[in-house]
Design a protein around this motif. Structure first.
Motif, PDB file in Angstrom:
ATOM      1  N   LYS A  71       0.834  -1.205   0.000  1.00 47.67           N
ATOM      2  CA  LYS A  71       0.000   0.000   0.000  1.00 47.67           C
ATOM      3  C   LYS A  71       0.866   1.251   0.000  1.00 47.67           C
ATOM      4  O   LYS A  71       0.578   2.222  -0.706  1.00 47.67           O
ATOM      5  CB  LYS A  71      -0.921  -0.009   1.215  1.00 47.67           C
ATOM      6  CG  LYS A  71      -1.891   1.160   1.250  1.00 47.67           C
ATOM      7  CD  LYS A  71      -2.829   1.061   2.447  1.00 47.67           C
ATOM      8  CE  LYS A  71      -3.792   2.249   2.487  1.00 47.67           C
ATOM      9  NZ  LYS A  71      -4.712   2.170   3.643  1.00 47.67           N
ATOM     10  N   ARG A  74       2.233   1.779  -3.457  1.00 48.02           N
ATOM     11  CA  ARG A  74       1.191   2.309  -4.346  1.00 48.02           C
ATOM     12  C   ARG A  74       1.022   3.806  -4.123  1.00 48.02           C
ATOM     13  O   ARG A  74       0.840   4.571  -5.082  1.00 48.02           O
ATOM     14  CB  ARG A  74      -0.132   1.574  -4.109  1.00 48.02           C
ATOM     15  CG  ARG A  74      -0.114   0.122  -4.572  1.00 48.02           C
ATOM     16  CD  ARG A  74      -1.483  -0.531  -4.428  1.00 48.02           C
ATOM     17  NE  ARG A  74      -1.417  -1.955  -4.676  1.00 48.02           N
ATOM     18  CZ  ARG A  74      -1.422  -2.512  -5.892  1.00 48.02           C
ATOM     19  NH1 ARG A  74      -1.513  -1.727  -6.953  1.00 48.02           N
ATOM     20  NH2 ARG A  74      -1.354  -3.821  -6.034  1.00 48.02           N
ATOM     21  N   ASN A  75       1.079   4.208  -2.876  1.00 46.53           N
ATOM     22  CA  ASN A  75       0.958   5.640  -2.576  1.00 46.53           C
ATOM     23  C   ASN A  75       2.123   6.427  -3.190  1.00 46.53           C
ATOM     24  O   ASN A  75       1.935   7.515  -3.730  1.00 46.53           O
ATOM     25  CB  ASN A  75       0.904   5.863  -1.061  1.00 46.53           C
ATOM     26  CG  ASN A  75      -0.390   5.383  -0.452  1.00 46.53           C
ATOM     27  OD1 ASN A  75      -1.413   5.280  -1.138  1.00 46.53           O
ATOM     28  ND2 ASN A  75      -0.377   5.088   0.846  1.00 46.53           N
ATOM     29  N   MET A  77       3.900   5.599  -5.815  1.00 47.64           N
ATOM     30  CA  MET A  77       3.767   5.623  -7.266  1.00 47.64           C
ATOM     31  C   MET A  77       2.632   6.543  -7.718  1.00 47.64           C
ATOM     32  O   MET A  77       2.730   7.194  -8.758  1.00 47.64           O
ATOM     33  CB  MET A  77       3.573   4.197  -7.794  1.00 47.64           C
ATOM     34  CG  MET A  77       4.781   3.302  -7.516  1.00 47.64           C
ATOM     35  SD  MET A  77       4.532   1.564  -7.912  1.00 47.64           S
ATOM     36  CE  MET A  77       4.638   1.633  -9.699  1.00 47.64           C
ATOM     37  N   ASN A  78       1.593   6.619  -6.925  1.00 48.36           N
ATOM     38  CA  ASN A  78       0.455   7.477  -7.275  1.00 48.36           C
ATOM     39  C   ASN A  78       0.765   8.955  -7.109  1.00 48.36           C
ATOM     40  O   ASN A  78       0.069   9.802  -7.681  1.00 48.36           O
ATOM     41  CB  ASN A  78      -0.773   7.103  -6.439  1.00 48.36           C
ATOM     42  CG  ASN A  78      -1.372   5.769  -6.845  1.00 48.36           C
ATOM     43  OD1 ASN A  78      -1.167   5.314  -7.975  1.00 48.36           O
ATOM     44  ND2 ASN A  78      -2.092   5.125  -5.928  1.00 48.36           N
ATOM     45  N   ARG A  79       1.796   9.277  -6.325  1.00 48.48           N
ATOM     46  CA  ARG A  79       2.140  10.686  -6.114  1.00 48.48           C
ATOM     47  C   ARG A  79       2.930  11.269  -7.286  1.00 48.48           C
ATOM     48  O   ARG A  79       3.182  12.467  -7.330  1.00 48.48           O
ATOM     49  CB  ARG A  79       2.949  10.860  -4.814  1.00 48.48           C
ATOM     50  CG  ARG A  79       2.138  10.632  -3.554  1.00 48.48           C
ATOM     51  CD  ARG A  79       2.779  11.314  -2.354  1.00 48.48           C
ATOM     52  NE  ARG A  79       4.142  10.902  -2.114  1.00 48.48           N
ATOM     53  CZ  ARG A  79       4.505   9.898  -1.304  1.00 48.48           C
ATOM     54  NH1 ARG A  79       3.552   9.200  -0.669  1.00 48.48           N
ATOM     55  NH2 ARG A  79       5.767   9.593  -1.117  1.00 48.48           N
ATOM     56  N   ASP A  80       3.332  10.412  -8.217  1.00 43.02           N
ATOM     57  CA  ASP A  80       4.066  10.863  -9.404  1.00 43.02           C
ATOM     58  C   ASP A  80       5.351  11.624  -9.048  1.00 43.02           C
ATOM     59  O   ASP A  80       5.722  12.593  -9.714  1.00 43.02           O
ATOM     60  CB  ASP A  80       3.177  11.725 -10.303  1.00 43.02           C
ATOM     61  CG  ASP A  80       2.033  10.937 -10.921  1.00 43.02           C
ATOM     62  OD1 ASP A  80       2.227   9.738 -11.195  1.00 43.02           O
ATOM     63  OD2 ASP A  80       0.955  11.512 -11.121  1.00 43.02           O
TER      64      ASP A  80
END
Length: 211
Positions: A71, A74-75, A77-80
């Motif tokens: 998790k 994923r966070n 990677m989602n923050r770019d």
């Protein structure tokens, strides 16, 4: 122990020593390296050693449906925070893998001879890299040998937390889409295990390699 001559040959991996050494000596020519990888063998040695060729009895691999992305990752990677490229800065990646300081290691097995050999393989289209960037700065990555159905990972580096994980995950997703059979990680380490890689018997690995 089998000592290699100029002949382009490796003994069967079933003749490896208990720890997995198949042969000693030879060279790091593109032809010998490709023969090695296609036979389930890879070089691993230090500056003060002869070339050692390995096929360990247990092989660390990632099957793509077993990839683990936590998790927290994923966070990240989602923050770019990072951008990823493929095969854009191979020499910079292998140089960073060679030069990065690693806890508990007195040096590196990526000798200058190894660096030059894999840069030649890259020029021929077989050795490839993944780069992770923060803006214009290269902060992580990995490189390996692409056999067309299996990618044999060699080394990775990270200058900031999570950068090498981002490279590994991006590569695994790309290879899965392209219908590769697995990502070869060679030998066990906890970092790769946390991402879903596991050990399989050498014979099972060879079946996938030759299948």
């Amino acid at each position: 122990m089998y000592f290699l001559s100029r002949e382009l040959y490796f003994p069967p991996v079933g003749q490896a020593s208990p720890e997995g050494i198949v042969a000693i000596g030879g060279d790091l020519s593109p032809q010998r390296l490709l023969l090695a990888y296609n036979s389930g063998i890879f070089p691993w040695f230090e500056d003060d050693e002869p070339i050692l060729w390995w096929s360990p009895p247990e092989r660390m691999v990632l099957f793509f449906d077993e990839l683990k992305i936590s998790k927290s990752m994923r966070n990240v990677m989602n923050r770019d925070v990072f951008t990823v490229s493929f095969n854009k800065a191979f020499k910079e990646v292998i140089t960073n893998c060679r030069d990065i300081k690693r806890d508990g290691q007195r040096g590196t097995w990526i000798t200058q001879e190894m660096t030059d050999a894999y840069c030649k393989l890259h020029a021929l289209g077989y050795a490839k890299s993944v780069e992770v960037w923060m803006g214009d700065e290269l902060v992580g990555g990995l490189y390996g040998v692409d056999l067309g159905h299996i990618f044999c990972g060699e080394s990775m580096f990270s200058k900031v937390p999570n950068a090498s994980k981002v490279a590994f995950i991006a590569l695994a997703k790309k290879l899965q889409i392209e219908n590769y059979r697995l990502l070869d990680c060679q030998v066990h380490n906890d970092h790769l295990e946390s991402l879903g890689a596991r050990e399989i018997h050498r014979d099972d690995f060879l079946r996938v390699l030759k299948g």
